[in-house]
Design an enzyme around this catalytic site. Structure first.
Site, PDB file in Angstrom:
ATOM      1  CG  ASP A 320      53.128  -8.480  31.664  1.00 20.71           C
ATOM      2  OD1 ASP A 320      53.109  -8.504  32.912  1.00 20.71           O
ATOM      3  OD2 ASP A 320      53.378  -7.477  30.991  1.00 20.71           O
ATOM      4  CB  SER A 391      29.026   3.863  26.381  1.00 19.72           C
ATOM      5  OG  SER A 391      28.410   4.141  27.615  1.00 19.72           O
ATOM      6  CB  ALA A 392      33.616   5.004  28.894  1.00 15.78           C
ATOM      7  CB  THR A 394      26.160   2.526  30.473  1.00 12.74           C
ATOM      8  OG1 THR A 394      26.801   1.957  29.323  1.00 12.74           O
ATOM      9  CG2 THR A 394      25.354   3.735  30.043  1.00 12.74           C
ATOM     10  NE  ARG A 395      32.407   0.604  35.096  1.00 15.04           N
ATOM     11  CZ  ARG A 395      31.758   0.656  36.258  1.00 15.04           C
ATOM     12  NH1 ARG A 395      30.881   1.614  36.481  1.00 15.04           N
ATOM     13  NH2 ARG A 395      32.005  -0.230  37.177  1.00 15.04           N
ATOM     14  CG  MET A 396      25.792  -2.069  32.110  1.00 17.68           C
ATOM     15  SD  MET A 396      24.091  -2.033  32.708  1.00 17.68           S
ATOM     16  CE  MET A 396      23.486  -0.486  32.107  1.00 17.68           C
ATOM     17  CB  SER A 397      27.194  -3.857  25.626  1.00 17.31           C
ATOM     18  OG  SER A 397      27.465  -5.206  25.926  1.00 17.31           O
ATOM     19  CG  ASP A 536      53.467  -3.685  26.863  1.00 14.26           C
ATOM     20  OD1 ASP A 536      53.251  -3.554  28.091  1.00 14.26           O
ATOM     21  OD2 ASP A 536      52.803  -4.423  26.128  1.00 14.26           O
TER      22      ASP A 536
END
Lengths: 700, 583
Positions: A320, A391-392, A394-397, A536
């Site tokens: 992988d 945050s899931a 907005t997918r921004m920080s 895995d």
């Protein structure tokens, strides 16, 4: 986890091993090793001959004196015991190692909920105590303790250890994204998970069962080798049995009074035991068990001995990308400013947005900005900064600044489409130049992270997959060993090709789906290649089941562990390389000792044949090239050598012949030199030394 | 060794090597069905025997075909011998052969051993020689080559259920390889003076008429010799038309025919290595096997010729100068006992080495009369399992068995489970290889032990001490390994020896062929493994050395005690001057 290193002859192991060696004198245990069984029968026979000689039976020659027969019988028993000891020692070491592993197994701490809902009272328990049906709370930064199903909450989860995808994925209750796997990490928010499996303790138990003598299954190569050894034993049995009539014929034709004596049964048994390959046969099971033991030392639990052996033969290694070839997390490598924006401006904004970002990617942006523009990490306090976590939804920080003296700024970083949406909502536009820059970055094998300040897009940060240091050299080593490496990744072809070239793998599979992996393995197997892979995730399970050597990460899902034939407790995908070496070492040790054992026969013939027949044909004394003191001393020396060589080789059997990654021909030349030539010469020296010793101590 | 001996050996090797590649490729073409110049005859044979040439066989079917074919051959040959009085072409009215001798001879010729307990000219009528013995000379040779081909297919095919069609293989080998070669060779032999007629035996006036004890007239045996002589060599059969075999002037009249006969023995066994190289697509593999055959052969030849050249120290001690004119190639001295004056030391010792290295067994000198070391060489070459060139086909498949053993141990030593020519060697192949390699030493040793333990066995031994022992060991080694040469001195035409040796020859042949075909079947079903840097190279000097080492070690360790009590003791007795029980 620390590696258990253990002295070869640990005091605590030697005692039980000695007892074990005696316990293995049970004929049923001996029967499992046909070659040693012959020695066992020979010991019984010579002991009976000794009893008969004590009562005055047998002839009057030196070869039929009770003292000589007793000495031979005793050393034949030692031969059996030494072989038993080797096996018992190997088993004891493996058991001790397994016990250490069991005790030291890393336990995750889980927050078990008393009721299946967020906010219910929490109790902290070790992850290994979780049972199917328990509910646990996992919060940002926690590792999910076991496979399960999300029943409440939404969170970003880093599954790179499992899927190889470095980008976080969203997991939420209900629908297709509710399954989570043990060993993955929650990056943001929280989840309530219902555990769906019992912990996989069973692997260690299975491994221990495999090293216990009685239940140990022979591997195909062990069977083939045993066939060869048994065949040699049969023919040498025939050689010694027919030698009696040969000898009688010779004696019958001698004139009376020459003192010609036919060869005695004791001498024939001694010759037989010396000729049959006792050295390798006595150490064979110890070698197998020690191979398992070396795996345990590398923190790998094998659930099939066949797989360990196959590891030595592996031609193709599927690896992988993430976590194996590249570091699990991407790192900022360059700033690509939008038109009209300087690189420093972009770096400044990106750093501000990342100052409170504790993800490795965020930290790497801060570090890059510092390196490039000497932008120091600033305190956010005076700026009155308000950090916006990823945050899931907005997918921004990013960061909101409203400090005194500073204008109000809203800085965001995130995926291109998320930022595009964000700036459009603020009335801005996403520049086409940035769009093309993003494509360019992707082509280089990197991931773009777009930074915006208010409605203005400042540019992109290039997040690069970092190829692990030293991995290129490992791949070159594998190539020398004749093993082809194939990188598996979910990335697109361009990215994959770029990373493959940088890491020096032979080939890659891009945009890999489970079906692709399975097809690739089948294709290689159809060409007659042996395929090894690590995995895995549950989606790896079919491919793991298909691969010849399949190493599941301990952090992986239960399904993956069940499908593989080894579990790596360290969850380190490069472990495959070590496993291949251990497999090769196992086979090499068998081969080396077989060669050694066979080559020994020549010296033993030179010791025993003149001794056995010199009374019939005194001229045969010319073959006594070692100049051994007397016929009885010569035969006893050969038998003693045959017994103690097993003892001397126990360390080699347990440690294994050293493997060097080099071409087949040079490896063979080296081992033939050491064990073939050594096997020819060593017994000449050894038998002579024992003969001298016997003479000095006056034993004969 | 004299200059003559060196140049003879050199010339021999050069001529042999020149033939290997063209003949090897031709045989490959025959086996692939690309040689068709007798296709009308070939098709007629298939129709007559109701064989569908397109129908391939699995290994078991192939083995059964070979066994049935050989059983029928044995029965036919037995019948011809037992009925020869009533059959035509028996001008000397020779009696029917005794049941035990007929059985022994039938098995002997069907198994390509050609051990002869009988004397040809006083036992076998012309029809028996032609229709019985000569036919089996062709067919037993064809069986050997067919089995070798089946094994090669095992290596070259993958994922296959079949290894060829035994009937087709036998037909093609006989039609396109054995018959043309034998025809050409027979004509050359006849040109050199080998007789070919159906005339009654001739009484002629002896040259030394009147001088006692030579009788004034002598009866010269006649017969269709050249036609049988050719296939006797080409098919590594070795069964002589006359009792004296190739020492007889009508079988082997001149040094030239002697050289050609020696060449004919190695012709096909050597060429088959090139066939293997060609069919596996890697010529180097074939050359490696050829080298593994040629190196021990040259060593053995040098040893045998040197030992014979040295002569007998007891005779030297008694005043006989055996080394007269060491400088003269025309008068080399040495041990001339039991050798033909027209061949001398080098041509006789080289012939002995070749005939025992290959499982031919024709002789042009009496091996019993060789010095102990000179006699040790043929004995050891036989005991190695007839893999130093060996019999037609059987030499190649025998050596391949040793190669499997060699790669097994060597493969382990480089950390891989063993593979050879792209095929993994698993437990089944190992089991079959073990059976095939061990069956002949077991037969030879047990047979020798039985002969030494029984009165019937001891009755045949005429020489005392180690020499007598060597004669028995040689006889059983020769039978078990299907060589067929005799050390002589042993009276073996008794019911005891005829039956025991017959049984041993049968199992020595088919106890190897059946496992070999089983290996072929198992290998054909396997996948071919691609060659990588981790693969053990099986074409370099390292592998050749390893293979030779394996042959010597595995082949010889079984016989060391026997050799020590036979030729080695005798050699030591001879050279320490304590010969004749004066210890």
């Amino acid at each position: 986890m620390t590696r258990a290193t253990r002295a070869l002859f640990d005091r605590h192991l030697l005692g039980p091993a000695l007892i074990g060696a005696l316990a293995k004198l049970d004929p049923r245990a001996q029967w499992r090793n046909p070659v040693m069984f012959v020695v066992y029968v020979g010991s019984l026979l010579t002991t009976a001959l000794w009893v008969r000689a004590l009562w005055g039976g047998g002839g009057g020659s030196a070869m039929e004196a009770p003292g000589f027969i007793l000495a031979i019988a005793a050393w034949l028993w030692f031969t059996v015991l030494f072989a038993n000891l080797a096996e018992a020692l190997a088993e004891g070491r493996s058991r001790a190692q397994a016990a250490t592993l069991r005790a030291g197994k890393r336990t995750l701490v889980a927050k078990r909920l008393r009721a299946p809902s967020y906010g219910a009272p929490i109790e902290t328990v070790p992850g290994s105590e979780l049972r199917k049906g328990d509910c646990v709370l996992v919060e940002a930064g926690d590792t999910i303790p076991a496979d399960g199903e999300v029943i409440e909450g939404v969170a970003a989860v880093n599954e790179s250890a499992i899927t190889g995808e470095s980008a976080p994925v969203i997991r939420e209750s209900g629908g297709d994204f509710s399954a989570v796997t043990g060993g993955t990490t929650v990056l943001s928010d929280w989840l309530v998970i219902r555990v769906s499996v019992n912990p996989g303790e069973a692997f260690l138990d299975r491994m221990i069962a495999m090293v216990e003598g009685a239940r140990r299954q022979k591997t195909p190569n062990e069977i083939a080798l045993t066939i060869l050894l048994v065949a040699l034993t049969i023919v040498f049995l025939c050689v010694t049995v027919t030698l009696l009539p040969f000898s009688l014929f010779g004696v019958d034709l001698m004139p009376a009074g020459t003192g010609a004596q036919p060869v005695s049964v004791t001498v024939l048994v001694a010759l037989l035991v010396c000729l049959i390959p006792t050295t390798i046969a006595g150490l064979l099971s110890a070698i197998g068990v020690a191979g398992m033991s070396r795996l345990l030392q590398a923190n790998v639990i094998a659930t099939s001995g066949r797989a360990v052996e196959a590891a030595g033969d592996v031609d193709v290694l599927l690896l992988d990308k993430t976590g194996t070839i590249t570091l699990g997390n991407r790192q900022a490598a360059a700033f690509c400013p939008a038109p009209g924006v300087t690189e420093a401006q972009l770096a400044d904004a990106a750093q501000l947005a990342s100052l409170a970002d504790e993800t490795p990617e965020g930290r790497s942006i801060t570090v890059l900005a510092k390196e490039r523009f000497n932008l120091r990490g600033r305190s956010l306090q005076p700026l009155d900064a308000h950090f916006i976590a990823f945050s899931a939804q907005t997918r921004m920080s990013g960061v909101d600044l409203s400090g005194p003296g500073g204008e109000r700024r809203v800085i965001r970083k995130g995926a291109a489409d998320a930022i595009a949406q964000h700036v459009q909502s603020l009335g801005g536009t996403f520049p086409a130049e940035v769009r093309s820059q993003i494509d360019e970055v992707a082509r280089r094998g990197s991931t773009p992270l777009v930074v915006s300040d208010g409605a203005l897009v400042l540019g992109a940060v290039e997040l690069k997959d970092i190829v692990k240091g030293g991995i290129k050299e490992r791949f070159a080593e594998l190539r020398r060993m004749g093993i082809k490496t194939i990188m598996i990744t979910g990335d697109n072809r361009l990215t994959a090709a770029a990373i493959a070239a940088e890491a020096g793998v032979d080939d890659f599979l891009a945009e890999a789906t489970p079906e692709h992996k399975l097809r690739l393995i089948r294709k290689h197997q159809a060409e007659g290649r042996l395929v090894a892979m690590t995995g895995d995730g549950t989606n790896d399970a079919p491919a793991l089941a298909q691969a010849d050597v399949a190493v599941a990460m301990n952090s992986g899902t239960q399904a993956a562990k069940e499908a593989g034939n080894m579990v790596d407790l360290d969850s380190n995908p490069t472990k495959l390389i070590e496993i291949v070496e251990i497999g090769k070492q196992l086979l090499m040790t068998r081969g080396a000792l077989t060669t050694f054992s066979l080559a020994n026969d020549i010296a033993k013939y030179f010791a025993i044949i003149p001794a056995a027949f010199v009374s019939t044909y005194p001229v045969l004394g010319a073959l006594n090239v070692m100049g051994l003191a007397s016929p009885s001393s010569a035969i006893l020396s050969a038998v003693i050598f045959n017994a103690i060589i097993i003892c001397f080789l126990i360390p080699l059997a347990l440690k294994g012949v050293r493997y060097r990654p080099q071409g087949a021909a040079s490896l063979l030349r080296r081992n033939l030199g050491v064990y073939g030539l050594g096997g020819l010469v060593v017994p000449f020296v050894g038998i002579k030394v024992i003969d001298l010793g016997l003479g000095l101590t006056g034993l004969l | 060794m004299t200059n003559h001996a060196w140049s003879l050996l050199g010339l021999y090797l050069v001529l042999l090597l020149l033939s290997v590649w063209p003949l090897g490729r031709y045989i490959a073409a025959v086996m692939e069905g690309r040689v068709r110049w007798l296709r009308a005859l070939e098709r007629a044979i298939y129709r007559l025997c109701a064989v569908d040439p397109g129908q391939e066989q699995g290994w078991l079917q192939y083995a059964l075909s070979v066994l049935v074919f050989s059983c029928l051959g044995t029965l036919a040959l037995y019948a011809v011998q037992r009925l020869q009085v009533r059959l035509p072409l028996n001008p000397e009215h020779l009696a029917n052969v005794s049941p035990d001798s007929a059985l022994n001879t039938a098995i002997s010729f069907v198994t390509n051993t050609n051990w002869q307990g009988y004397a040809g000219e006083s036992t076998m009528g012309y029809l028996t020689q032609m229709l019985g013995l000569t036919v089996q000379n062709f067919l037993s040779a064809a069986v050997g080559i067919a089995v070798a081909m089946a094994l090669i297919r095992g290596f070259t095919r993958h994922g296959a259920l079949s290894i060829g069609n035994a009937w087709v293989d036998l037909t093609r080998v006989t039609l396109y390889v054995l018959l043309p070669l034998s025809l050409a060779f027979a004509l050359v032999l006849a040109g050199q003076g080998v007789i070919q007629n159906l005339a009654p035996y001739q009484a002629v006036q002896a040259l030394e008429a009147g001088a006692q004890p030579v009788p004034s007239t002598q009866t010269l045996a006649m017969g269709p010799v050249a036609s049988q002589e050719a296939i006797k060599m080409v098919g590594t059969n070795g069964g002589g038309f006359f009792n004296a075999n190739s020492a007889h002037p009508f079988e082997n009249p001149t040094p030239l025919t002697n050289l050609l006969q020696m060449l004919a023995i190695f012709l096909i066994p050597a060429a088959l290595t090139a066939t293997l190289g060609h069919l596996t697509g890697d010529a180097r593999q074939g050359w490696a096997l050829l080298a593994a055959m040629a190196i021990p052969f040259v060593a053995a030849a040098v040893l045998a010729i040197s030992a014979e050249q040295q002569g007998n120290p007891i005779l030297t001690g008694a005043g006989a100068d055996l080394n007269i004119g060491v400088a003269h190639d025309s008068q080399p001295g040495g041990n001339m006992e039991g050798k033909e004056a027209r061949f001398g030391i080098a041509d006789s010792a080289l012939f002995a080495t070749i005939t025992t290295a290959a499982s031919c067994g024709a002789v042009n000198a009496m091996h019993d009369s060789f010095t102990p070391l000179g006699g040790l060489v043929p004995l050891v070459l036989i005991q190695l399992g007839e893999v130093v060139f060996g019999g037609v086909g059987s030499g190649l498949y025998g050596l391949l068995l040793f190669a499997i053993l060699a790669v097994f141990v060597a493969g382990l030593m480089i950390g891989r489970t063993p593979e050879y020519l792209g095929k993994k060697i698993g437990p089944f192949e190992m089991k079959m290889t073990a059976i095939a390699v061990l069956v002949t030493p077991l037969l030879a040793l047990v047979g020798t032990a039985i002969a030494l333990m029984t009165d019937a066995g001891r009755a045949g031994i005429s020489n005392p001490g180690p020499q007598g022992f060597t004669e028995v060991l040689y006889a059983f080694s020769s039978a078990a390994n299907n060589n067929g040469s005799a050390f002589a001195g042993l009276s073996a035409n008794t019911p005891f020896y005829n039956v025991l040796l017959g049984v041993i020859m049968w199992f020595g042949r088919f106890g190897v062929i059946v496992p070999v075909l089983a290996i072929a079947g198992a290998l054909a079903a396997k996948q071919r493994i691609p060659v990588t840097a981790g693969t053990l190279p099986t074409h370099g000097p390292l592998f050749v050395g390893l293979l030779i080492g394996t042959v010597l070690l595995v082949g010889l360790l079984n016989y060391v005690p026997g050799l020590a009590l036979g030729p080695v003791v005798e050699h030591l007795l001879l050279w320490t001057g304590s010969f004749g029980g004066a210890q």
